[in-house]
Motif scaffolding. Sequence first.
Motif, PDB file in Angstrom:
ATOM      1  N   MET A   1       0.819  -1.205   0.000  1.00  0.00           N
ATOM      2  CA  MET A   1       0.000   0.000   0.000  1.00  0.00           C
ATOM      3  C   MET A   1       0.856   1.260   0.000  1.00  0.00           C
ATOM      4  O   MET A   1       0.535   2.252  -0.633  1.00  0.00           O
ATOM      5  N   SER A   2       1.979   1.221   0.720  1.00  0.00           N
ATOM      6  CA  SER A   2       2.841   2.396   0.791  1.00  0.00           C
ATOM      7  C   SER A   2       3.410   2.745  -0.578  1.00  0.00           C
ATOM      8  O   SER A   2       3.550   3.922  -0.917  1.00  0.00           O
ATOM      9  N   GLU A   3       3.715   1.717  -1.374  1.00  0.00           N
ATOM     10  CA  GLU A   3       4.228   1.969  -2.724  1.00  0.00           C
ATOM     11  C   GLU A   3       3.156   2.622  -3.589  1.00  0.00           C
ATOM     12  O   GLU A   3       3.434   3.541  -4.367  1.00  0.00           O
ATOM     13  N   ALA A   4       1.926   2.153  -3.430  1.00  0.00           N
ATOM     14  CA  ALA A   4       0.815   2.739  -4.187  1.00  0.00           C
ATOM     15  C   ALA A   4       0.590   4.190  -3.784  1.00  0.00           C
ATOM     16  O   ALA A   4       0.340   5.053  -4.628  1.00  0.00           O
ATOM     17  N   LEU A   5       0.693   4.471  -2.490  1.00  0.00           N
ATOM     18  CA  LEU A   5       0.517   5.846  -2.020  1.00  0.00           C
ATOM     19  C   LEU A   5       1.616   6.747  -2.567  1.00  0.00           C
ATOM     20  O   LEU A   5       1.369   7.921  -2.868  1.00  0.00           O
TER      21      LEU A   5
ATOM     22  N   GLU B   1       2.952   6.425  -5.460  1.00  0.00           N
ATOM     23  CA  GLU B   1       2.552   6.709  -6.841  1.00  0.00           C
ATOM     24  C   GLU B   1       1.586   7.885  -6.877  1.00  0.00           C
ATOM     25  O   GLU B   1       1.668   8.765  -7.733  1.00  0.00           O
ATOM     26  N   VAL B   2       0.650   7.887  -5.920  1.00  0.00           N
ATOM     27  CA  VAL B   2      -0.310   8.986  -5.851  1.00  0.00           C
ATOM     28  C   VAL B   2       0.409  10.294  -5.544  1.00  0.00           C
ATOM     29  O   VAL B   2       0.168  11.326  -6.190  1.00  0.00           O
ATOM     30  N   LYS B   3       1.291  10.271  -4.562  1.00  0.00           N
ATOM     31  CA  LYS B   3       1.984  11.492  -4.139  1.00  0.00           C
ATOM     32  C   LYS B   3       2.819  12.085  -5.266  1.00  0.00           C
ATOM     33  O   LYS B   3       2.970  13.310  -5.360  1.00  0.00           O
ATOM     34  N   ASN B   4       3.345  11.232  -6.125  1.00  0.00           N
ATOM     35  CA  ASN B   4       4.201  11.710  -7.214  1.00  0.00           C
ATOM     36  C   ASN B   4       3.427  12.519  -8.257  1.00  0.00           C
ATOM     37  O   ASN B   4       4.028  13.202  -9.083  1.00  0.00           O
TER      38      ASN B   4
ATOM     39  N   LEU C   1      -7.538   8.274 -11.423  1.00  0.00           N
ATOM     40  CA  LEU C   1      -6.098   8.034 -11.399  1.00  0.00           C
ATOM     41  C   LEU C   1      -5.656   7.527 -10.031  1.00  0.00           C
ATOM     42  O   LEU C   1      -4.822   6.617  -9.925  1.00  0.00           O
ATOM     43  N   ILE C   2      -6.233   8.101  -8.977  1.00  0.00           N
ATOM     44  CA  ILE C   2      -5.933   7.626  -7.622  1.00  0.00           C
ATOM     45  C   ILE C   2      -6.392   6.185  -7.466  1.00  0.00           C
ATOM     46  O   ILE C   2      -5.661   5.339  -6.924  1.00  0.00           O
TER      47      ILE C   2
END
Length: 201
Positions: free
Chosen positions: A1-5, A7-10, A127-128
């Motif tokens: 999940m942290s990796e996915a988050l 991606e969102v933050k980027n 996108l999120i």
Amino acid sequence: MSEALNEVKNRYPKTVNCGGDDIELDLLNGVDLDTAKAFTDRLTDYDLLSMNRDIQEPKVLAAWSAAIDKGNIISVGARRNGEIIGTTAVVLEPNSWSAHVGEMRILIQPDARDIGLGRTLIQESFLIGLDLGLEKLTVRMTLDQEGAIAVFEEMGFKTEALLRDHVKDRDGEKHDLLMLSHDVEGVSAKMQAYGMGEAFD
């Protein structure tokens, strides 16, 4: 999940053009309660009824902020000249049987409507959802929100349920609640084939 988050933050911050206005989109990392209240105070009663709880209440705003900090709500604020004029949120229930589903909550101030901001925020929510690996997005609203319903339907949302007399406003009047949904995986396939704009046609 942290990796996915991550991606969102980027994706943020970024600037988009809506109706000739430059709108800055950025993640809301926690919520300043005074700023949030100033925003919610300008929303219509119908906007408020589409939320699960009364977001004009300080304790509800505090819970919203805590959920953002925990990562259970991913929210993007839209600012014009530094002022928040709209928000989108994807609400997650990671420990439920519907962990593959995200609930969208989009709020736009009355004076920032009809400039394409709603469509932009819906696209950001998708996108999120894609980054988080969600399979489905849902949204709820009262039947009085005809303009918003039209935008969602134009972008491929389908009605799943109509709940009669499901919410009651501060004057005690009951309103029907409409539930719509969209297939995130289907949008992902269209994006790969056609690009973002065509995915919502």
